[in-house]
Design a protein around this motif. Structure first.
Motif, mmCIF file in Angstrom:
data_model
loop_
_atom_site.group_PDB
_atom_site.id
_atom_site.type_symbol
_atom_site.label_atom_id
_atom_site.label_comp_id
_atom_site.label_asym_id
_atom_site.label_seq_id
_atom_site.Cartn_x
_atom_site.Cartn_y
_atom_site.Cartn_z
ATOM 1 N N TYR A 1 -0.938 13.824 3.607
ATOM 2 C CA TYR A 1 -1.054 13.588 2.165
ATOM 3 C C TYR A 1 -2.308 12.814 1.829
ATOM 4 C CZ TYR A 1 3.901 14.812 1.757
ATOM 5 O OH TYR A 1 5.104 15.472 1.778
ATOM 6 N N PHE B 1 0.297 10.727 -6.376
ATOM 7 C CA PHE B 1 0.105 11.833 -5.443
ATOM 8 C C PHE B 1 -1.116 12.651 -5.852
ATOM 9 C CE2 PHE B 1 1.072 15.390 -2.803
ATOM 10 C CZ PHE B 1 0.867 16.518 -3.579
ATOM 11 N N ALA C 1 -1.301 17.550 -0.676
ATOM 12 C CA ALA C 1 -0.599 17.527 0.601
ATOM 13 C C ALA C 1 -0.812 18.860 1.304
ATOM 14 C CB ALA C 1 0.887 17.266 0.397
ATOM 15 N N CYS D 1 -4.681 8.135 2.773
ATOM 16 C CA CYS D 1 -4.017 9.235 3.444
ATOM 17 C C CYS D 1 -2.689 8.749 4.011
ATOM 18 C CB CYS D 1 -4.887 9.826 4.538
ATOM 19 S SG CYS D 1 -5.374 8.697 5.829
ATOM 20 N N THR E 1 5.812 17.370 -3.274
ATOM 21 C CA THR E 1 5.107 16.517 -4.219
ATOM 22 C C THR E 1 5.872 15.239 -4.519
ATOM 23 O OG1 THR E 1 6.101 17.710 -6.062
ATOM 24 C CG2 THR E 1 3.960 18.491 -5.294
#
Length: 119
Positions: A33, A45, A48, A94, A102
């Motif tokens: 991610y 977010f 990914a 990361c 998600t």
């Protein structure tokens, strides 16, 4: 551990590629991610990628501009960022998790790298 690198200062409309290298253990079977946290904002977010590098997920705000990829031989994940906007300014982190989605809050996090986009 995970260590992000490649951040820096870029003008709006420009491009930047950041990387995240793993050491000490392998993440080749984990989804990887990218999250970010802008000044005064909550962490969010960004993108990914599944462990095979085939399945990807993106936040609506970066779709069509950012691309996530991975090289399992190098134990590294990348985020190619194009058409950058000032609102992309953030510390990029990361992370890794066995699950791809998600809504997943990854269980393993690395250090971030600062990306600053000037207008």
């Amino acid at each position: 551990q995970l260590q992000a690198s490649g951040g820096g200062l870029v003008q709006a409309g420009g491009s930047l590629r950041i990387s995240c290298a793993a050491s000490g253990r392998t993440f080749t079977r984990d989804a990887m991610y990218w999250f970010r946290q802008g000044p005064g904002k909550e962490r969010e977010f960004v993108a990914a990628v599944g462990w095979r590098g085939i399945l990807t997920r993106y936040a609506d705000s970066v779709k069509g501009r950012f691309s996530i990829s991975r090289d399992n031989a190098k134990n590294t994940v990348y985020l190619q960022m194009n058409s950058l906007k000032p609102e992309d300014t953030a510390v990029y982190y990361c992370a890794a998790d066995a699950n791809l989605g998600t809504g997943v809050v990854p269980g393993f996090w690395g250090r971030g790298t600062q990306v600053t986009v000037s207008s």
